[in-house]
Design an enzyme around this catalytic site. Structure first.
Site, short mmCIF file in Angstrom:
data_model
loop_
_atom_site.label_atom_id
_atom_site.label_comp_id
_atom_site.label_asym_id
_atom_site.label_seq_id
_atom_site.Cartn_x
_atom_site.Cartn_y
_atom_site.Cartn_z
N SER A 176 1.87 -5.51 3.16
CA SER A 176 3.24 -5.32 3.60
C SER A 176 4.21 -6.38 2.80
O SER A 176 5.44 -6.47 3.00
CB SER A 176 3.73 -5.16 5.03
OG SER A 176 2.60 -5.84 5.87
N HIS B 168 3.54 1.86 11.63
CA HIS B 168 2.49 1.56 12.58
C HIS B 168 2.30 2.65 13.64
O HIS B 168 1.22 2.58 14.28
CB HIS B 168 2.64 0.13 13.33
CG HIS B 168 2.89 -0.97 12.38
ND1 HIS B 168 4.02 -1.40 12.31
CD2 HIS B 168 2.08 -1.46 11.67
CE1 HIS B 168 4.02 -2.52 11.48
NE2 HIS B 168 2.51 -2.51 10.83
N ASN C 27 -3.49 -6.86 8.53
CA ASN C 27 -4.30 -6.81 7.03
C ASN C 27 -4.05 -8.06 6.50
O ASN C 27 -5.14 -8.65 5.69
CB ASN C 27 -4.00 -5.62 6.30
CG ASN C 27 -2.89 -5.82 5.44
OD1 ASN C 27 -2.82 -6.52 4.54
ND2 ASN C 27 -1.75 -5.56 6.20
N HIS D 109 -1.13 -5.11 19.11
CA HIS D 109 -0.85 -4.68 17.79
C HIS D 109 -0.35 -3.25 17.86
O HIS D 109 -0.59 -2.52 18.59
CB HIS D 109 -1.88 -4.67 16.96
CG HIS D 109 -1.35 -4.38 15.18
ND1 HIS D 109 -1.00 -3.06 14.73
CD2 HIS D 109 -1.10 -5.18 14.33
CE1 HIS D 109 -0.66 -3.28 13.66
NE2 HIS D 109 -0.53 -4.73 13.19
N SER E 208 0.91 -9.72 10.53
CA SER E 208 0.52 -8.60 9.66
C SER E 208 -1.27 -8.63 10.05
O SER E 208 -1.72 -9.55 9.38
CB SER E 208 0.91 -8.88 8.33
OG SER E 208 0.12 -8.30 7.48
N GLU F 297 0.15 -0.56 16.14
CA GLU F 297 -0.64 0.47 15.80
C GLU F 297 -1.38 0.95 17.03
O GLU F 297 -1.76 2.14 17.44
CB GLU F 297 -1.61 0.19 14.48
CG GLU F 297 -2.34 1.61 14.25
CD GLU F 297 -3.20 1.22 12.92
OE1 GLU F 297 -2.83 0.35 12.03
OE2 GLU F 297 -4.35 1.93 13.14
N HIS G 288 5.34 -5.07 8.93
CA HIS G 288 5.25 -6.49 9.22
C HIS G 288 5.61 -7.51 8.19
O HIS G 288 4.80 -8.06 7.62
CB HIS G 288 4.04 -6.84 9.98
CG HIS G 288 3.91 -6.21 11.42
ND1 HIS G 288 2.73 -5.93 12.06
CD2 HIS G 288 4.91 -6.01 12.29
CE1 HIS G 288 3.07 -5.58 13.08
NE2 HIS G 288 4.43 -5.49 13.48
N CYS H 72 2.55 5.75 8.96
CA CYS H 72 1.52 6.07 7.69
C CYS H 72 0.66 7.49 8.14
O CYS H 72 -0.18 7.31 9.08
CB CYS H 72 0.72 4.78 7.55
SG CYS H 72 -0.49 4.96 6.20
N CYS I 234 0.81 -1.14 -0.02
CA CYS I 234 0.00 0.03 0.11
C CYS I 234 0.88 1.15 0.03
O CYS I 234 1.96 1.06 -0.02
CB CYS I 234 -0.65 -0.01 1.34
SG CYS I 234 0.27 0.08 2.54
#
Ligand code: SF4
Length: 330
Positions: free
Chosen positions: A271, A79, A229, A129, A227, A131, A46, A101, A17
């Site tokens: 990622s 993150h 996502n 996580h 990861s 983030e 990740h 990000c 992304c």
């Protein structure tokens, strides 16, 4: 690899992304602009392959700032970080380049705003996580982290009339909707983003998996176990009743998974470098196996490099390449 597969469907979009592209660009540019050593706190994104490639280029990965010598250069991962980490870096005189990000930063800013306005903040996400740990740090006394509708039932806040919600950027769209519905039912006055904070890349990758899941016997999701996502892509496929396996790379594929599969779907988390997808497809391809890309949307999102990196480059008389002109090793 022996298997009865006749067609491979490649989900699009898949893989990197804009936030991951930017984070990798930042490390590579920092290595060319800054005097070594250049430290990176936590995995920049990740993915083991990404981290190892950047390590061979000279980046030093550490878990915490106490492993970074005073005055050195350190990059924060995509993150995001809590204000505590930022403050420690400032106190230690570290030169910081922040690869958070921009879409994660947006959630931090929402948390700061709600906290200032005395809201209790429900952060929907996974508490372990990176983030979520970073966002939680913006207002630890006001933020409640939850992950499921069942947790909404247990949730008690000081003032149910003054409550807001935010979400991690990499959640399952469907699961998150259920949690938000439960929150709205229990706290009718709750405020938040128009839908959620799930980023465009997470949404698009999930939509692509949904599109092909019904047409394939097995889905291979290339991505790391940590990861978020990538794990959600496995779940999206499983919800569509299509077997799905998370693999780091082609080496993880077990022949028995494909024993009765004629069509295979392949996708990759945000990622995961495309080279890992190409290697997988190459290994599965043999005479008579067709490969078809199924794109649900084209992405053209790019984020600018952080100003601190631009400033460091200027101080050293170096012109950074424009994002489109950047050549990365990944
Ligand atoms: S997955 Fe979304 S939030 Fe995370 S780095 Fe990529 S664009 Fe940013």
């Amino acid at each position: 690899m022996r298997h009865p597969v006749t067609e491979i469907l490649l989900a699009g979009p898949r893989g990197f992304c804009a936030g991951v592209e930017r984070a990798i660009d930042i490390v590579e540019q920092a290595l060319s602009v800054c005097d070594p050593p250049v430290y990176v706190r936590k995995e920049i994104v990740h993915n083991r392959h990404v981290v190892e490639t950047l390590r061979t280029q000279g980046a030093i990965f550490v878990d915490e700032l106490d492993e970074v010598p005073d005055g050195a250069t350190v990059i924060f991962s995509a993150h995001g970080i809590s204000p505590e980490v930022r403050e420690e870096a400032r106190r230690r005189g570290l030169r910081v380049i922040d690869a958070t990000c921009p879409l994660v930063t947006k959630v931090h800013l929402e948390a700061i705003r709600y906290a200032r306005e005395n809201y209790s903040i429900v952060l929907i996400g996974h508490e372990d996580h990176d983030e979520v740990i970073g966002t939680l740090g913006e207002a630890p006394d006001r933020i409640f982290v939850i992950a499921s509708p069942a947790e909404v039932e247990q949730l008690e806040v000081p003032d149910p009339e003054k409550i807001a919600y935010l979400t991690q950027t990499t959640l399952s769209m469907d699961d998150t909707r259920h949690v938000i519905d439960a929150l709205r039912q229990k706290f009718p006055k709750i405020v938040g983003p128009s839908r959620d904070d799930i980023c465009y890349a997470t949404q698009n990758r999930q939509a692509a998996v949904k599109k092909i899941a019904g047409d394939v016997d097995v889905m291979l999701v290339i991505g790391a176990a940590n990861s978020s996502n990538a794990n959600r892509l496995v779940e999206v496929s499983q919800t569509a009743r299509t077997r799905a396996y998370l693999i780091n790379d082609v080496g993880d594929i077990r022949p028995e998974w494909l024993a009765d599969a004629r069509r295979i779907g392949v996708t990759a988390g945000a990622s995961t470098p495309e080279v890992l997808v190409s290697e997988t497809v190459k290994a599965l391809q043999r005479d008579g196996v067709a490969v078809r890309e199924v794109h649900v949307v084209e992405e053209d999102v790019r984020f600018a490099l952080p100003q601190e990196l631009e400033r460091l480059a200027r101080e050293r008389g170096i012109t950074l390449p424009s994002p489109t002109a950047m050549r990365r090793s990944l």
